[in-house]
Design an enzyme around this catalytic site. Sequence first.
Site, mmCIF file in Angstrom:
data_model
loop_
_atom_site.group_PDB
_atom_site.id
_atom_site.type_symbol
_atom_site.label_atom_id
_atom_site.label_comp_id
_atom_site.label_asym_id
_atom_site.label_seq_id
_atom_site.Cartn_x
_atom_site.Cartn_y
_atom_site.Cartn_z
ATOM 1 N N ASN A 214 -25.700 -4.824 -19.109
ATOM 2 C CA ASN A 214 -25.050 -5.895 -19.879
ATOM 3 C C ASN A 214 -24.380 -6.882 -18.917
ATOM 4 O OD1 ASN A 214 -22.222 -4.977 -19.379
ATOM 5 N ND2 ASN A 214 -23.022 -3.145 -20.397
ATOM 6 N N ASP A 284 -24.246 2.012 -24.406
ATOM 7 C CA ASP A 284 -24.111 3.062 -25.421
ATOM 8 C C ASP A 284 -25.335 3.980 -25.446
ATOM 9 O OD1 ASP A 284 -21.583 2.359 -26.319
ATOM 10 O OD2 ASP A 284 -22.383 0.785 -27.632
ATOM 11 N N ASP A 311 -19.338 9.222 -24.361
ATOM 12 C CA ASP A 311 -18.254 8.242 -24.418
ATOM 13 C C ASP A 311 -17.102 8.731 -23.542
ATOM 14 O OD1 ASP A 311 -15.996 6.719 -25.132
ATOM 15 O OD2 ASP A 311 -16.914 6.220 -27.055
ATOM 16 N N PHE A 328 -10.699 -0.696 -24.324
ATOM 17 C CA PHE A 328 -11.007 -2.108 -24.512
ATOM 18 C C PHE A 328 -12.042 -2.226 -25.628
ATOM 19 C CE2 PHE A 328 -9.343 -5.177 -21.353
ATOM 20 C CZ PHE A 328 -8.430 -4.325 -20.759
ATOM 21 N N LYS A 342 -11.317 1.490 -33.769
ATOM 22 C CA LYS A 342 -11.735 2.196 -32.533
ATOM 23 C C LYS A 342 -10.583 3.001 -31.960
ATOM 24 C CE LYS A 342 -15.428 -0.669 -31.017
ATOM 25 N NZ LYS A 342 -15.913 -1.804 -30.294
ATOM 26 N N LYS A 346 -11.055 7.032 -31.564
ATOM 27 C CA LYS A 346 -11.091 7.625 -30.225
ATOM 28 C C LYS A 346 -9.762 8.276 -29.850
ATOM 29 C CE LYS A 346 -14.633 4.429 -28.551
ATOM 30 N NZ LYS A 346 -15.431 4.069 -27.387
#
Length: 427
Positions: A214, A284, A311, A328, A342, A346
Site C-alpha cells: 500500500n 490485511d 492482526d 491508528f 475499532k 481491538k
Amino acid sequence: MAGTRILVGVTGGIAAYKTAELVRLLKKAGHSVQVVMTRGAEAFVTPLTFQALSGQPVRTSLLDPEAEAGMGHIELAKWAQRIIVAPASADFMARLAAGMADDLLATVCSAAEVPIALVPAMNQAMWGNHRTQRVVQLLQADPQVRLWGPEEGQQACGDNGPGRMLEPEQIMQALAQEQAQIDNSAGGVLAGKRLVITAGPTREPIDPVRYISNHSSGKMGYAIAIAAHAAGAEVVLVSGPVNLSPPAGINLRSVMTAEQMLETTMAAVDEGCDLFIATAAVADYRPQDYASDKLKKSAAEMTLALVRNPDTLAIVAARADAPFTVGFAAETNDVARHAISKMGKKGLDMIVANDVSVPGLGFNSDNNAVSVFTATDQFHFGPCAKQQIAHELVALIAPRLNARVGDSQNQKGSHQKPQNNADRKPS
Ligand code: CTP
C-alpha cells in the site's frame, strides 16, 4: 501536560473578562480547573461565569464556613499542581511579594508549594511606577513565581504602553513552554518508558518479483518514534519497507511481511513494553501460496487466493500484560464511528483516526490532521506537519500512560517488563 490540576486566580481588573476564555481553553486542553476570585475580581465578572466554564464551584472568600468544611484553603493549595493568577493586579502582586495572606487567593498562594504564574494587567503608569517595579523585582527573585507579560499596547483606559494582560492563547503557550522545560529537566514525559511502535507498509510477496502492498510512507510512525525518543522513551521501531533514514538513537528492526511484523513486535514486547503504538499500514491479506518462480501470464484472467494476516495490534492488546495500546485508523468515511468501533473491537486504550480521502493529508504526505479517541475523550490535531502531530500525541499519551501504570501498580502490579516467563501469558 493535559490533565494538570490548575488553580486560576482572578483579581480585580477589566482584563478579567479574558480569563473566562483562558478557563475555557484550559478545560478544552484537558486540565482540571478550580477558580478563586478576589473581591475586586467580582466587580468585573461574576463567579457564575467561571463556575459554568470550569464546571466547579468558584471560591471567593477565605472565611466561607460551607467551603471550609469541603475544600478549604489548605486543601485547595494541596489540590493545585500549578497556579495562574490572571489578571494579576498591582495590589495582588504587592500583597504576594509582602507575603500577606489576607484573602483566600493570597492564602492559597502562601500555602501552595507549586509554581505560581502571575499575568499582570494594569495601567501603564501603574506598571511603570517605582513602587510597582520594586514589587516586580521582588517577585522576579522569587523562585516559585514567574511573570508572564505584560504586553505593550492600547489599554482599556485609552493609554498606550506596557501593562496589557497577555491574550489567553499566549498564556496557554507560556504554560506549554514552561511544562516542556520542566519535562526536559526531569528527563522527558516518557523518561524510563519503553515504546514499541510499528510503521510503514508491509509487503506480501506473490512471486520473486511481485507483491501486494500500500501507499504508506512510514512518516507518521517515524515522527512519533522520534518525538517519543526526544521525550525520554527507549524506542523499538518495527518498520516495513520505507524510504526514510533510520532515526538516531532508536532501535530499528526492519521487516517485510505482516507475519514478520507480528513476530518481531511480539519479541520486542516480550523484552518489556509500557506503550505500544501501531501506525503500520499492515496488509490485511497475503497470497495463499508463494510462487518460487516468476508467474507467467497465460489465461486472460487470473485469480489470486488470499488469506487473512494476523492482526499485530489486536494480539498485543489482548495480552494479559498488555501495554498501553494506541491504534491508528485510516478511514474514508464515517471516521469517528469506524475508529471508535475499532478501538472497542481491538480492546485499545486510544485510537488515532485520519480521513485519508482528504487530498494532501495522510498517506505519503508530510502533513496530517487527526481525531483522537479514548473511552472518555476526543481531541483533534492539525492539519499540520506530522512532526507537530507526533509531539501532540506524545503529550496526550504520557499522562494517560502514567495514570494507568499508577492504577495498575495499586491494583495488580505494573505493565512493566515481566520478571520471568511465568509472568507471561501466551498470546
Ligand atoms: N493493524 C495491525 N495488524 C494488522 C492490521 C492492522 O497491527 N494485520 C493495526 C494498524 O497498524 C492500525 C490498526 O490496526 O493501528 C488499523 O486497524 P484495521 O482494522 O486493520 O484498520 P484498517 O486496515 O483500516 O481496517 P479496515 O480495512 O477493516 O477498515
